[in-house]
Design a protein around this motif. Sequence first.
Motif, short mmCIF file in Angstrom:
data_model
loop_
_atom_site.label_atom_id
_atom_site.label_comp_id
_atom_site.label_asym_id
_atom_site.label_seq_id
_atom_site.Cartn_x
_atom_site.Cartn_y
_atom_site.Cartn_z
N GLY A 81 0.74 8.13 6.34
CA GLY A 81 1.98 8.79 6.67
C GLY A 81 3.12 8.37 5.77
O GLY A 81 3.09 7.31 5.17
N PHE A 82 4.12 9.25 5.68
CA PHE A 82 5.34 8.95 4.94
C PHE A 82 6.50 9.65 5.64
O PHE A 82 6.29 10.50 6.51
CB PHE A 82 5.23 9.38 3.47
CG PHE A 82 5.07 10.86 3.26
CD1 PHE A 82 6.17 11.67 3.04
CD2 PHE A 82 3.81 11.44 3.24
CE1 PHE A 82 6.03 13.04 2.84
CE2 PHE A 82 3.65 12.80 3.04
CZ PHE A 82 4.76 13.60 2.83
N ALA A 83 7.71 9.26 5.27
CA ALA A 83 8.89 9.82 5.93
C ALA A 83 10.06 9.93 4.97
O ALA A 83 10.11 9.27 3.94
CB ALA A 83 9.28 8.94 7.12
N THR A 84 10.98 10.80 5.35
CA THR A 84 12.28 10.87 4.71
C THR A 84 13.33 10.63 5.79
O THR A 84 13.12 10.96 6.96
CB THR A 84 12.52 12.23 4.04
OG1 THR A 84 12.39 13.27 5.01
CG2 THR A 84 11.54 12.46 2.90
N GLY A 94 12.70 5.80 9.61
CA GLY A 94 11.55 6.06 8.75
C GLY A 94 10.33 5.25 9.14
O GLY A 94 9.23 5.77 9.26
N ASP A 95 10.51 3.95 9.35
CA ASP A 95 9.38 3.10 9.71
C ASP A 95 8.83 3.47 11.09
O ASP A 95 7.62 3.49 11.30
CB ASP A 95 9.76 1.62 9.65
CG ASP A 95 10.93 1.26 10.54
OD1 ASP A 95 11.74 2.14 10.87
OD2 ASP A 95 11.04 0.07 10.90
N ILE A 96 9.71 3.80 12.01
CA ILE A 96 9.26 4.18 13.35
C ILE A 96 8.51 5.50 13.30
O ILE A 96 7.47 5.67 13.95
CB ILE A 96 10.46 4.25 14.32
CG1 ILE A 96 11.05 2.85 14.50
CG2 ILE A 96 10.06 4.85 15.66
CD1 ILE A 96 12.39 2.82 15.19
N GLY A 97 9.01 6.44 12.50
CA GLY A 97 8.32 7.72 12.33
C GLY A 97 6.92 7.55 11.76
O GLY A 97 5.96 8.14 12.25
N ILE A 98 6.79 6.71 10.75
CA ILE A 98 5.48 6.46 10.16
C ILE A 98 4.56 5.77 11.16
O ILE A 98 3.39 6.14 11.28
CB ILE A 98 5.60 5.62 8.86
CG1 ILE A 98 6.30 6.45 7.78
CG2 ILE A 98 4.22 5.18 8.38
CD1 ILE A 98 6.68 5.65 6.56
N GLY A 103 -2.37 -1.11 1.77
CA GLY A 103 -2.67 -2.20 0.86
C GLY A 103 -1.74 -3.37 1.09
O GLY A 103 -2.00 -4.48 0.64
N GLY A 104 -0.63 -3.09 1.82
CA GLY A 104 0.34 -4.14 2.10
C GLY A 104 0.78 -4.83 0.82
O GLY A 104 0.95 -4.20 -0.20
N ILE A 120 5.48 -3.02 -2.81
CA ILE A 120 4.80 -3.29 -1.55
C ILE A 120 5.07 -2.12 -0.61
O ILE A 120 6.22 -1.75 -0.37
CB ILE A 120 5.27 -4.62 -0.94
CG1 ILE A 120 4.87 -5.77 -1.87
CG2 ILE A 120 4.71 -4.81 0.46
CD1 ILE A 120 5.45 -7.10 -1.53
N ILE A 121 3.99 -1.52 -0.13
CA ILE A 121 4.08 -0.39 0.79
C ILE A 121 3.25 -0.76 2.01
O ILE A 121 2.04 -0.62 2.02
CB ILE A 121 3.56 0.91 0.15
CG1 ILE A 121 4.25 1.19 -1.19
CG2 ILE A 121 3.73 2.08 1.13
CD1 ILE A 121 3.63 2.32 -1.99
N HIS A 122 3.91 -1.26 3.05
CA HIS A 122 3.17 -1.72 4.22
C HIS A 122 2.59 -0.58 5.04
O HIS A 122 1.39 -0.52 5.27
CB HIS A 122 4.04 -2.61 5.11
CG HIS A 122 4.31 -3.94 4.53
ND1 HIS A 122 3.32 -4.84 4.24
CD2 HIS A 122 5.47 -4.54 4.17
CE1 HIS A 122 3.84 -5.94 3.72
NE2 HIS A 122 5.15 -5.78 3.67
N LEU A 123 3.39 0.31 5.55
CA LEU A 123 2.93 1.38 6.43
C LEU A 123 2.83 2.71 5.70
O LEU A 123 1.91 3.49 5.94
CB LEU A 123 3.88 1.53 7.63
CG LEU A 123 4.02 0.31 8.51
CD1 LEU A 123 5.09 0.54 9.56
CD2 LEU A 123 2.69 -0.05 9.16
#
Length: 163
Positions: A87-90, A98-102, A119-120, A127-130
Amino acid sequence: MKFTVLYYSRTGNTRKMAEKVAEGIRRQPTAEVKVCSIEEIDEAWLNASACVILGSPTYMADLAGAVKCWLETAGHNYRLAGKLGGGFATAHFPHGGGDIGIQSILHHLLVAGLVVYSGGDSLGQPIIHLGPVALSDDLVAYEELFRIYGQRMAEKAVSLFGN
């Protein structure tokens, strides 16, 4: 290998970032990707895809109601179980949800039986956690982040499912 990047976009921002995710997926030589809104899904393509990535704008610090509705109703009409999902968000603001949406997207994907991946920090910078989030006032600044996310998802799909 087929990939689907789904999105909902009222202003066009999430659609633009969905295209950047697809550009990153295309860095994988065996990848074929289709980008489509949740209102215009190619059912055959989606069902044949090894990876499904869903994007949403944020409203009221969460994912868009249209995406939540799709996940709770129409999303169950497709053969999603066993696929790689992400998932991704704007968002308009740094703390615009954004993080809650993802997280909400990922929870729904898990319930539907998809394998979600991050991949955290194991893959280094960025770094792309979620999943990536782009702020609407400067989408260009986030384009490469979204491409890298797409590339990493494609690489993981190939490692899981082969070419």
